[in-house]
Design an enzyme around this catalytic site. Sequence first.
Site, mmCIF file in Angstrom:
data_model
loop_
_atom_site.group_PDB
_atom_site.id
_atom_site.type_symbol
_atom_site.label_atom_id
_atom_site.label_comp_id
_atom_site.label_asym_id
_atom_site.label_seq_id
_atom_site.Cartn_x
_atom_site.Cartn_y
_atom_site.Cartn_z
ATOM 1 N N TYR A 123 31.583 -38.824 30.657
ATOM 2 C CA TYR A 123 32.108 -39.340 29.223
ATOM 3 C C TYR A 123 31.350 -38.471 28.123
ATOM 4 O O TYR A 123 31.631 -38.925 27.142
ATOM 5 C CB TYR A 123 31.274 -40.838 29.249
ATOM 6 C CG TYR A 123 32.331 -41.580 30.257
ATOM 7 C CD1 TYR A 123 33.590 -42.019 29.912
ATOM 8 C CD2 TYR A 123 31.930 -41.922 31.651
ATOM 9 C CE1 TYR A 123 34.384 -42.869 30.801
ATOM 10 C CE2 TYR A 123 32.778 -42.627 32.413
ATOM 11 C CZ TYR A 123 34.060 -43.113 31.891
ATOM 12 O OH TYR A 123 34.804 -43.717 32.824
ATOM 13 N N PHE A 416 28.735 -54.288 33.842
ATOM 14 C CA PHE A 416 29.997 -55.018 33.317
ATOM 15 C C PHE A 416 31.138 -53.821 33.832
ATOM 16 O O PHE A 416 32.377 -54.215 33.455
ATOM 17 C CB PHE A 416 30.280 -55.188 31.899
ATOM 18 C CG PHE A 416 29.829 -54.030 31.008
ATOM 19 C CD1 PHE A 416 30.928 -53.182 30.695
ATOM 20 C CD2 PHE A 416 28.538 -54.138 30.553
ATOM 21 C CE1 PHE A 416 30.660 -52.273 29.816
ATOM 22 C CE2 PHE A 416 28.325 -52.925 29.598
ATOM 23 C CZ PHE A 416 29.147 -51.813 29.311
#
Length: 416
Positions: A123, A416
């Site tokens: 990322y 999450f």
Amino acid sequence: MTTELRALRREDWNVWYDNLVRAFGGVPEPAEEREVWRTLTEYDRSIGAWDGDQCVGTAGAFDFRLTVPGGAEVTAAGVTMVGVAATHRRRGVLTSMMRRQLDDIRSWGESLAVLTASEPVIYGRFGYGLATHRLAVEIDTARVRLSVPPGTDDVRLRYADPAEVLDACEAVYARRVPERAGMLARRPGWERVELLDTDQHRDGASPLQCVVAERAGGEGGGSGVIGYARFRIKADWGPSGADGIVQLSSLEGVDPAARAALWRFLFDIDLTSKLVAHRLPVDEPVLHLVSDLRRCAPRVSDDLHLRLVDVGAALRARTYQAPVDVVFEVEDVFCPWNEGRWRLTGDPKGAICERTADPADLSLSVRELGAAYLGGVSLASLAEAGRVRELRQGALAEASMGFFASGPAPWLPHGF
């Protein structure tokens, strides 16, 4: 690329989610867990890449509130459920989803995007910087002792059904959220994740257990709960006898005595000799209470990756522990609307960040701004690594002092 990107439709969720499960190894999730994630999925904030009737890519973005330095809760897109089918690698599927997603987040008026990475190498090229770390420990409770603070003996502990005391525990968690940057305000439905207790979660250990801390006088709300610990016990026996493991899931308390009482309880559980926890803040207070840090085997790893989607709005949303007046020259190839010079003026009361034509004081990419944003990574340390360039003498020290956290280290309490 022949794939089509489109917003997720409810009728496509099973196919979409099956692609995600396959991308992460293909082991089916228990029905209970799958249903929790189905109900939490935000369809209008999720996208899929489709090759004909095949889903070959997935990405979602939860609507979160993230605590930033100064205690404000800022809207942040929680990037999640990202996966690409192995048959469609090196075709630009991931890049196209990241492009679409960041454009969407900007259109929603959200200045931050955050994620936890299964592979951290992915990322950075999309502008995400590593903003928080987490601590794991394996404590030899047969040899390590705790020195607890005054008031610990005034705290009463009792076992409770995790579901029955959920609201009281969530109230304790909510009190803690403003105290530490990086924490997420729990949105409705997310409390169910905390109680997931399938065979996969247990992995041979007991069902999820809960102990709550209370103090006379009802502090902490009408329930009187001022802390809680959720954990499992994995029984084991060796040649010398019982050798069980306490597996800590989460622990919160409103004050040092409540937290110390819970830790002491976990240390003293019968038939156990080890306490394992995998997601603690790097400045976890219990490390100052133990008699032997080496026998706690502390290990630090990466956790929350953060991206500034709107540089000006993001830098205005937090405060700065020392006065800062600095012009950043920001590089952001993936989101070019952020590129250029920004003047940040801020202090502990607030901040202004606007475009400027003034000469730059520091030069860096949006990735470094994301890493430093929550105050857990110093701009000075990034400069030592060659990631930040000082153009005006003294600007680095000024900005580093303003950005770096003066209070608790930033921490993400759950994934999450």
